[in-house]
Design a protein around this motif. Structure first.
Motif, PDB file in Angstrom:
ATOM      1  N   SER A   1       0.837  -1.203   0.000  1.00  0.00           N
ATOM      2  CA  SER A   1       0.000   0.000   0.000  1.00  0.00           C
ATOM      3  C   SER A   1       0.871   1.252   0.000  1.00  0.00           C
ATOM      4  O   SER A   1       2.090   1.171   0.049  1.00  0.00           O
ATOM      5  N   LYS A   2       0.234   2.382  -0.061  1.00  0.00           N
ATOM      6  CA  LYS A   2       0.883   3.699  -0.106  1.00  0.00           C
ATOM      7  C   LYS A   2       1.730   3.887  -1.365  1.00  0.00           C
ATOM      8  O   LYS A   2       2.735   4.580  -1.366  1.00  0.00           O
ATOM      9  N   ALA A   3       1.283   3.269  -2.454  1.00  0.00           N
ATOM     10  CA  ALA A   3       1.926   3.477  -3.757  1.00  0.00           C
ATOM     11  C   ALA A   3       1.374   4.753  -4.372  1.00  0.00           C
ATOM     12  O   ALA A   3       0.225   5.139  -4.121  1.00  0.00           O
ATOM     13  N   ASP A   4       2.183   5.430  -5.165  1.00  0.00           N
ATOM     14  CA  ASP A   4       1.739   6.634  -5.866  1.00  0.00           C
ATOM     15  C   ASP A   4       0.823   6.237  -7.015  1.00  0.00           C
ATOM     16  O   ASP A   4       1.085   5.269  -7.731  1.00  0.00           O
ATOM     17  N   VAL A   5      -0.260   6.992  -7.185  1.00  0.00           N
ATOM     18  CA  VAL A   5      -1.234   6.746  -8.244  1.00  0.00           C
ATOM     19  C   VAL A   5      -1.330   7.998  -9.107  1.00  0.00           C
ATOM     20  O   VAL A   5      -1.508   9.099  -8.588  1.00  0.00           O
ATOM     21  N   VAL A   6      -1.203   7.827 -10.425  1.00  0.00           N
ATOM     22  CA  VAL A   6      -1.446   8.907 -11.370  1.00  0.00           C
ATOM     23  C   VAL A   6      -2.409   8.362 -12.411  1.00  0.00           C
ATOM     24  O   VAL A   6      -2.160   7.325 -13.024  1.00  0.00           O
ATOM     25  N   ILE A   7      -3.533   9.062 -12.608  1.00  0.00           N
ATOM     26  CA  ILE A   7      -4.525   8.655 -13.604  1.00  0.00           C
ATOM     27  C   ILE A   7      -4.544   9.704 -14.705  1.00  0.00           C
ATOM     28  O   ILE A   7      -4.693  10.894 -14.435  1.00  0.00           O
TER      29      ILE A   7
END
Length: 171
Positions: free
Chosen positions: A39-45
């Motif tokens: 968890s706590k991964a960076d997310v870019v959409i």
């Protein structure tokens, strides 16, 4: 039938003929849940035009538009997950016509709903997948054969896979 009842019936029929079935029961936005291991991964959409629409960390839930506002313009997105020391992942989210648009307009909405209202509102689409659970896998060793060894913490292993775990050695 009285004049008042006739007018009400005509008004109701007009309302149904000017609406699409998916627009009546569907939304123009959809929530997408994103989890990762770890968890706590960076997310870019980003959307289909490479425009960034969201930035955050897992776990998260985001609300995305299902249509781009153009006639029959379904949206698509790319979800990029990254965390230092782990392999990055890219997952595609696509839109497709939903059952309310297809079946509902055959029964209730007619051509107006099928060809005008639902394609313009975007309610005719469903985004898929709507639940993302991605494993990033930590790359800690490799050799010329292209194979890698991935180490993860026990708490980062999905519950359904833990029953298949075996002890290989003792400390």
């Amino acid at each position: 039938m009285t004049l008042k009842k006739t007018a009400a019936a005509i008004c109701a029929a007009g309302m149904v003929s000017l609406s699409g079935c998916a627009s009546i029961v569907g939304d123009t936005d959809q929530q997408i849940t994103i989890n990762s291991t770890p968890s706590k991964a960076d997310v870019v959409i980003s959307d289909e035009h490479s425009q960034e629409v969201f930035q955050g960390t897992t776990p998260t839930t985001v609300t995305l538009k299902k249509a781009d506002g153009s006639y029959f313009g379904g949206k698509s997105y790319t979800v990029e997950l990254s965390k230092e020391g782990y392999d990055s992942r890219a997952i595609s989210i696509t839109s497709a016509p939903n059952g309310w648009y297809i079946g509902g307009n055959i029964l209730f909405g007619g051509l107006i709903g099928w060809l005008v209202v639902d394609p313009l509102t975007g309610a005719m689409y469903t985004l898929s997948p709507d639940d993302i659970d991605a494993g990033l896998g930590e790359s800690v060793a490799s050799h010329d054969g292209g194979k890698t060894l991935n180490l993860v913490l026990t708490e980062d292993v999905p519950q359904e896979l833990r029953k298949d775990m075996r002890l290989l050695g003792q400390l």
